[in-house]
Design an enzyme around this catalytic site. Structure first.
Site, PDB file in Angstrom:
ATOM      1  CD  GLU A  61     -10.874   2.844  -4.578  1.00 16.73           C
ATOM      2  OE1 GLU A  61      -9.512   3.545  -5.346  1.00 16.73           O
ATOM      3  OE2 GLU A  61     -11.176   3.259  -3.495  1.00 16.73           O
ATOM      4  N   PRO A  90      -5.402  -2.370   4.641  1.00 17.20           N
ATOM      5  CG  PRO A  90      -4.171  -0.775   4.325  1.00 17.20           C
ATOM      6  CD  PRO A  90      -4.720  -2.601   3.962  1.00 17.20           C
ATOM      7  N   GLY A 106     -10.700   0.644   2.394  1.00 15.43           N
ATOM      8  CA  GLY A 106     -11.702   0.273   0.835  1.00 15.43           C
ATOM      9  C   GLY A 106     -11.291  -0.192  -0.498  1.00 15.43           C
ATOM     10  CD  GLN A 158      -2.733   1.883   0.100  1.00 18.58           C
ATOM     11  OE1 GLN A 158      -3.277   0.807  -0.524  1.00 18.58           O
ATOM     12  NE2 GLN A 158      -2.563   2.837  -0.377  1.00 18.58           N
ATOM     13  CG  HIS A 199      -8.997   7.235  -7.838  1.00 18.98           C
ATOM     14  ND1 HIS A 199      -9.058   8.757  -7.277  1.00 18.98           N
ATOM     15  CD2 HIS A 199      -9.790   6.666  -6.152  1.00 18.98           C
ATOM     16  CE1 HIS A 199      -9.109   9.444  -5.748  1.00 18.98           C
ATOM     17  NE2 HIS A 199      -9.501   8.283  -5.297  1.00 18.98           N
ATOM     18  CE  LYS A 251     -16.591   3.607   5.462  1.00 15.72           C
ATOM     19  NZ  LYS A 251     -16.557   4.218   4.181  1.00 15.72           N
ATOM     20  CG  ASP A 265      -2.567   8.229   6.088  1.00 15.54           C
ATOM     21  OD1 ASP A 265      -2.467   8.037   5.790  1.00 15.54           O
ATOM     22  OD2 ASP A 265      -3.026   7.768   7.386  1.00 15.54           O
TER      23      ASP A 265
HETATM   24  N1  BES Z   1      -7.281   6.525  -2.816  1.00 11.52           N
HETATM   25  C1  BES Z   1      -8.056   6.035  -1.240  1.00 11.52           C
HETATM   26  C2  BES Z   1      -7.176   5.400  -0.427  1.00 11.52           C
HETATM   27  C3  BES Z   1      -6.148   6.185   0.110  1.00 11.52           C
HETATM   28  C4  BES Z   1      -6.460   7.326   0.260  1.00 11.52           C
HETATM   29  C5  BES Z   1      -4.969   5.275   0.447  1.00 11.52           C
HETATM   30  C6  BES Z   1      -5.037   8.484   1.013  1.00 11.52           C
HETATM   31  C7  BES Z   1      -3.997   6.291   0.683  1.00 11.52           C
HETATM   32  C8  BES Z   1      -4.255   7.484   1.367  1.00 11.52           C
HETATM   33  C9  BES Z   1      -9.617   5.265  -2.486  1.00 11.52           C
HETATM   34  O1  BES Z   1      -9.081   5.543  -2.988  1.00 11.52           O
HETATM   35  C10 BES Z   1      -9.991   5.353  -1.130  1.00 11.52           C
HETATM   36  O2  BES Z   1     -10.882   6.549  -1.012  1.00 11.52           O
HETATM   37  N2  BES Z   1     -11.191   4.537  -0.821  1.00 11.52           N
HETATM   38  C11 BES Z   1     -11.860   5.299   0.148  1.00 11.52           C
HETATM   39  C12 BES Z   1     -12.959   4.023  -1.107  1.00 11.52           C
HETATM   40  C13 BES Z   1     -14.569   5.162  -0.417  1.00 11.52           C
HETATM   41  C14 BES Z   1     -13.792   6.373  -0.603  1.00 11.52           C
HETATM   42  C15 BES Z   1     -15.327   4.158  -1.328  1.00 11.52           C
HETATM   43  C16 BES Z   1     -11.837   3.589   1.146  1.00 11.52           C
HETATM   44  O3  BES Z   1     -10.555   3.068   1.464  1.00 11.52           O
HETATM   45  O4  BES Z   1     -12.956   3.369   2.389  1.00 11.52           O
HETATM   46 ZN    ZN Z   2     -10.456   6.984  -3.598  1.00 15.97          ZN
END
Ligand code: BES
Ligand code: ZN
Length: 614
Positions: A309, A279, A281, A152, A312, A571, A388
């Site tokens: 996703e 870790p 979604g 990750q 993105h 989350k 973060d």
């Molecule tokens: N890019 C993010 C995950 C991320 C953000 C990892 C910042 C590390 C640092 C991913 O696209 C995301 O937003 N995931 C969300 C999904 C949701 C908003 C549908 C999640 O994991 O909860």
């Molecule tokens: Zn995202």
């Protein structure tokens, strides 16, 4: 006086705007030691061997670089990497040194180069506790027979497995050779194999320039099944059929996104369903989204996560936030695209419900941070902190609602045309918040002077809280639930409700608006009707378990403990551990569970929870 303060703050803002780019227009990123204006990477040839016994990656990273100004060194970011030697294009050894270790950032690796240097090869090994890597024992997988490894890298963890210029403003193409135990499959954020190779040697190619946070690797007992000719699923054999059913709409989602935002530029779009300790979604690794298995709820109720996703692939991977202070450009845009795709495929009602849920979380976030907190501005300032910390609903939902405000003002047709052009114009580039603002001004707002006044985009971006022109939102289905609950007047009546509230969205909303003064008996009544404790939908589980802890509904405790032991999605973990920590007894219990569960979590999850429970 007010005017003077306003003018002063405008002046300050414009100083701040200059800070993000240096004299060459390269963004200066407070979270990277690299100095791209002196020497910059363009391509990576990565060659790594994956050792599950030692939990170490060993190999070399060959960087093709550009050194326009004749710099005598190039700087990479590293974190806990052991560098064995560094050689230049002709194989000759060159000197290298490490800068001081900094919290979150790791240390700068300075490598001596010459004017003529085209390539730098760094021979290195990772450390067993590299922050990006999670090494899983067979017990921690679905199949329980083979070990598993996944990475990750977002936001600044790539440096713990690859020495790189770890800034989202710097892009490079890559080829990789990865050697793994012979019965396992390796996959990357690149063109991927669909079958096991008996020698365990896999070759990858990512022909498009990407930033380092999109470097990704997964290794495990994995199988591939196609959805259609350009989309498919990788998962452990035991989990694949469930995932194929759950994500049947993937192909349709790509087509819908293309219709809205222009061609999908990456070739294939596949997803991999990871073990439960993942870790997040989802993570938008190019060509191969990484997913939590908690999206396979069994009823397709959580597939908007795939829409997210996938989105993105435009907002984030094609046009990338230049620094982590511009994170809302990645996530706010993506939530907007996600809801447009959801609306296109599942209809307006569904999209509206998700919007209202988003608004509910935004309100909670604003309350947690405080509406006056500078961390509620869209343009972040995470210098000196872990980026973060910016991963809040401000970037996601306040960002979404700004785009929605623009759409409401200029109309959908213009908004769609504008976004399509924006992606086309900035493709495979990074953008700062200011780049977006000036593009917005020059391409869209110039058409009608009144629009800028109505939107007040600077207020959204640079001021805390939510502006007065926040769009009004609502969902008829949720309003019905509001009136139902307010009609209870102190005594709840859950019997027969499930037939009315059938979708997971409605049930989730119900959980969120239940009266604050429930007792354990009320909880039992609701559980009897809906079966939330045993639901296969992790969103419902999490929201319900928070209430179970709050209202001492002990019948759910074993399920809470089981969930915390198995699911590693941050989350979900945070609200549960937070709720537990509100009472002394709860905190004791949390610590007991955590002691056992922590080895199942990825560093991004356990670092947050360590802080929470300390
Ligand atoms: N890019 C993010 C995950 C991320 C953000 C990892 C910042 C590390 C640092 C991913 O696209 C995301 O937003 N995931 C969300 C999904 C949701 C908003 C549908 C999640 O994991 O909860
Ligand atoms: Zn995202």
């Amino acid at each position: 006086m007010k005017n003077i303060i306003f003018l002063l703050s405008l002046a300050l803002l414009s100083c701040n705007q200059n800070k993000v780019t240096d004299e060459n227009g390269v963004s200066t990123d407070p979270h990277s030691f690299s100095k791209p204006d002196q020497a910059i990477v363009k391509h990576l040839d990565l060659d790594l061997n994956v050792n599950f016994e030692s939990k170490i990656l060993t190999g070399k990273a060959t960087w093709t670089i550009e050194n326009h100004k004749g710099a005598d060194s190039i700087i990479f970011d590293t974190q806990n990497l052991h560098v064995i030697r560094v050689t230049l294009s002709n194989g000759e050894k060159t000197g290298f040194s490490f800068g001081p270790e900094k919290k979150y950032l790791g240390s700068a690796l300075k490598v001596g180069i010459k004017d003529s240097t085209k390539q730098v090869t760094i021979w290195y090994t990772t450390s067993p506790d590299a922050s990006a890597l999670q090494w899983l024992s067979p017990q921690q997988t679905a199949g329980k027979v083979y070990p598993f490894l996944f990475t990750q890298s977002e936001a600044i963890l790539a440096r713990s497995w690859i020495p790189c210029q770890d800034s989202p403003g710097i892009r490079f193409t890559y080829n990789a050779t990865i050697t793994v135990p012979s019965n396992l499959l390796a996959l990357m954020s690149a063109e991927n194999p669909q079958q096991i190779n008996v020698k365990g040697v896999y070759h990858f190619k990512q022909p498009h320039a990407i930033p380092s946070y999109l470097m990704a690797l997964a290794v495990g007992d994995l199988k591939f099944k196609a959805i259609d000719s350009r989309t498919g699923i990788y998962a452990e054999p035991i989990a694949i059929d469930k995932a194929v059913w759950e994500f049947a709409d993937m192909g349709k989602m790509v087509t819908s996104a293309e219709k809205l935002y222009g061609p999908y530029r990456w070739g294939r779009y596949d997803v991999i369903v990871l073990p439960p300790s993942f870790p997040f979604g989802g993570m938008e690794n190019p060509m191969l989204t990484f997913l939590t298995p908690t999206v396979t709820a069994g009823d397709r109720s959580l597939v908007s996560l795939i829409a997210h996703e996938l989105a993105h692939s435009w907002s984030g991977n094609l046009v990338t936030n230049a620094t982590w202070n511009d994170f809302w450009l990645n996530e706010g845009f993506t939530v907007y695209l996600e809801r447009r795709i959801v609306e296109d495929i599942y209809g307006k009602d569904e999209a509206k419900m998700q919007e209202v849920l988003g608004y509910e979380s935004l309100k909670e976030t604003l309350q947690d941070l405080g509406v006056k907190s500078s961390d509620t501005r869209l343009k972040g300032d995470y210098e000196g902190r872990d980026p973060d910390e910016g991963m809040t609903d401000i970037a996601y939902e306040k960002g979404y609602f700004l785009l929605k405000t623009i759409e409401n003002t200029v109309g959908r047709a213009r908004m769609d045309g504008f976004l399509k052009d924006y992606f086309k114009n900035h493709s495979f580039q990074s953008a700062t918040t200011e780049d977006f603002l000036s593009y917005l001004d020059s391409q869209l707002l110039k058409e009608n002077v009144a629009w800028a006044d109505q939107i007040k985009v600077k207020q959204w971006v640079y001021e805390p809280g939510i502006p007065l022109n926040f769009p009004s939102i609502g969902s008829a289905k949720y309003q019905a639930i509001d009136s139902l609950v307010s009609g209870w007047k102190g005594k709840i009546h859950p019997a027969g409700l499930k037939a009315k509230l059938r979708s997971a969205n409605e049930q989730l909303y119900l959980i969120k608006v239940l009266p604050a003064d429930l007792n354990a008996k009320d909880m039992a009544g609701i559980d009897k009707e809906f079966g939330f404790t045993k639901s296969g939908n992790a969103e419902l589980n999490c929201a319900w378990y928070v209430l179970a802890i709050r209202h001492h509904y002990q019948a759910a405790y074993p399920a809470v403990e089981n969930f915390l032991n198995h699911v590693g999605r941050r989350k979900f973990l945070i609200p549960l551990y937070k709720e537990l920590a509100t009472s002394a007894a709860g905190k004791e219990w949390a610590k007991k569970i955590y002691k056992k569960a922590r080895p199942n979590y990825h560093s991004v999850s356990y670092n947050t929870i360590d802080n929470l429970l300390k």
